[in-house]
Enzyme design. Sequence first.
Site, mmCIF file in Angstrom:
data_model
loop_
_atom_site.group_PDB
_atom_site.id
_atom_site.type_symbol
_atom_site.label_atom_id
_atom_site.label_comp_id
_atom_site.label_asym_id
_atom_site.label_seq_id
_atom_site.Cartn_x
_atom_site.Cartn_y
_atom_site.Cartn_z
ATOM 1 N N ARG A 126 0.801 -1.325 0.053
ATOM 2 C CA ARG A 126 -0.106 0.005 0.162
ATOM 3 C C ARG A 126 0.952 1.302 0.004
ATOM 4 N NH1 ARG A 126 -5.399 1.461 -1.112
ATOM 5 N NH2 ARG A 126 -6.287 2.648 0.525
ATOM 6 N N THR A 414 -9.114 0.923 -10.164
ATOM 7 C CA THR A 414 -8.580 -0.655 -9.628
ATOM 8 C C THR A 414 -8.675 -1.954 -10.784
ATOM 9 O OG1 THR A 414 -8.916 0.363 -7.310
ATOM 10 C CG2 THR A 414 -8.393 -2.042 -7.531
ATOM 11 N N GLU A 434 -5.971 4.023 -7.358
ATOM 12 C CA GLU A 434 -7.258 4.528 -6.628
ATOM 13 C C GLU A 434 -8.157 5.227 -7.500
ATOM 14 O OE1 GLU A 434 -9.992 5.216 -4.257
ATOM 15 O OE2 GLU A 434 -9.749 7.121 -4.989
ATOM 16 N N GLU A 451 -3.947 7.788 -3.915
ATOM 17 C CA GLU A 451 -4.514 6.861 -2.869
ATOM 18 C C GLU A 451 -4.562 7.796 -1.406
ATOM 19 O OE1 GLU A 451 -5.842 3.516 -3.135
ATOM 20 O OE2 GLU A 451 -3.987 3.815 -4.555
ATOM 21 N N ASP A 454 -7.990 8.319 0.157
ATOM 22 C CA ASP A 454 -8.631 7.334 0.830
ATOM 23 C C ASP A 454 -8.347 7.639 2.411
ATOM 24 O OD1 ASP A 454 -9.693 5.847 -1.087
ATOM 25 O OD2 ASP A 454 -8.389 4.014 -1.037
ATOM 26 N N SER A 478 -8.090 0.859 3.112
ATOM 27 C CA SER A 478 -8.385 0.476 1.864
ATOM 28 C C SER A 478 -9.489 -0.355 2.026
ATOM 29 C CB SER A 478 -7.133 -0.381 1.237
ATOM 30 O OG SER A 478 -7.906 -1.149 -0.099
ATOM 31 N N SER A 479 -10.480 -0.891 0.809
ATOM 32 C CA SER A 479 -11.395 -1.570 0.742
ATOM 33 C C SER A 479 -11.237 -3.051 0.006
ATOM 34 C CB SER A 479 -12.744 -1.007 0.168
ATOM 35 O OG SER A 479 -13.134 0.015 0.882
ATOM 36 N N GLY A 499 -13.643 -1.579 -7.337
ATOM 37 C CA GLY A 499 -15.155 -0.957 -7.055
ATOM 38 C C GLY A 499 -15.088 -0.149 -5.891
ATOM 39 N N GLY A 500 -13.964 0.242 -5.249
ATOM 40 C CA GLY A 500 -14.067 1.476 -4.221
ATOM 41 C C GLY A 500 -14.717 0.342 -3.119
#
EC number: 2.3.2.2
Length: 592
Positions: A126, A414, A434, A451, A454, A478-479, A499-500
């Site tokens: 990340r 993504t 992102e 990023e 986020d 993050s998701s 997909g966020g």
Amino acid sequence: MRFALVGLALCLGSAAAPQQVADSVAPEASGTGVFADLPAGLAASAEAKAQGRPVAADNWMVAAANPHAVQAGADVLAAGGTAADALVAVQAMLGLVEPQSSGLGGGAFLVWYDADTGAVTTLDGRETAPLAATPQLFQDETGAPLKFFDAVVGGRSVGTPGTPALMADVHARWGNRDWASLLAPAQQLAQDGFAVSPRLAKLVAGDAARLATSPDTAAYFLPEGAPITVGTTLRNPAYAQTLAAFADQGAAAFYGGAVGKQIIAAVQGATGNPGVLSEMDLAIYQVKERAAVCAPYRGHEVCGMGPPSSGAVAVGQILGLLEGSDLSAGPLDPEVRRLMGDAGRLAFADRGRYLADSDYMPVPVQGLLEPGYLAERATLLGGAAALTEVAPGNPAFDHALNRADDASIELPSTSHVSIVDSYGNVASMTTTIENGFGSRVMAGGFLLNNELTDFSFRSHRDGVPIANRVEPGKRPRSSMAPTIVLKDGKPVLAVGSPGGSRIIGYVAQAIIGVIDWGLDVQQAVMVPHAVNRFGTYDLEAGTQAETLAAPLEAMGFEVNARGLTSGLHLIAIGDDLQGGADPRREGIAYGE
Ligand code: GLU
């Protein structure tokens, strides 16, 4: 196959069900057209996807968002490379042909099943906040949060890229191919040029005004002021040069070398909205190995990425909250959707309160997934109507705690890659810059991430700190939910999606599709989406999910029909390998 295939009639109540599912999701380019010159095997994969069938193979498989990337990975796997080798080749190619979604300027999470040891581990690549960043990074002089795109576009949102370090790390740990050979196909295609895909052309046209804000980005995507069009040959000599340096010097080219200098110059020199990322941030960047976060579900272990991702915890919570419920009536049953929707809301309430980078903030991962805690929370689902109020729970926690609920904004881009190699290793990687086109700032032929948006733009609420606030060196929550599902200690499914924050719902549904609804992997990908995170039930527009609107409204949900562009790539591992690729994007699954 390990999973009981009970047939689509179960969930859709009709003999014509497979076709209905196929019709229910509008396919993007199915792998023909600009991809028509790809080898026959890949064309057959595209055909299978268009017909709603999974792709089968005996030895190895790769599923990713673009046929060129799948081809690059397949060549490596066919030659005896490992999933780690293939991952490097796939990522290098995605950064060229799907530049809007992931690449060398971004970050990624990998979940890895090691066939030799049976261990599941995760690598955290990340992005980090610059050391010079403060909790006020995305606030104006009055402390008010910036508007989302004012924060995104420019250098301010760029975190230290982690993807190049992750690629080098996976290769050093688990690769067996020559490093430079893995980057060579993308380097060659960058020099020769590739045909712009329908999805890339559409997204460039839709984002032209933002892409125009940065000169290098405009020159690449809007040559002579006009958006690149489908089928145009796009060459990227700067990217070829970057890959040459990466091949030659490894990750040092980024974290101390010439490519790194280009990144810093682009971030600090971004007109209007420069950032504070420095060479020091690059120099100290580290990929972190973290224990996989695993949650039980109906005799399986669902293993994924823990903090700084909320992915595995939220997916595990949703499944844990549903464990006591019968979901067999399928995805178009309103009661099943009531349960799934409110399970999602409960998980998101906990996520907003507790999930952040655990190196900065204690995160009660075990408490949140503890079966007793989830069973108690699941009693909230016992009624017949939508929950009128959803609040975070009180998981067991061995630290004093005072947190305010989070206010992050997340919009989708993504890419997800699933790979099984001929040795039985499994890789599930979600990779991102992102937002689509990230910060819109380019360096070295690739886009830099945004990023850092986020993070929560607000740092406190009523004086109480928000866990996911910006702090120097911290990783934004993050998701992303790259996942490997195991049964009896053996991997049976690799899955993930872009997909966020809807990623969590997409991945949970795909797992339920395979385990509860008995769908094959392609059918599981094609189930119309219905996702509930914060109260509003999003139903996938133009699909059978819209038939849920009236009954869900009658239960008290607010519903909203909209496009829900997941990019699920699934591989089921059983007597053979079966791959599924999301018809909402351009990817395919291919294996031999
Ligand atoms: N940046 C997001 C995250 O890490 C992913 C964005 C997306 O999937 O579109 O959760």
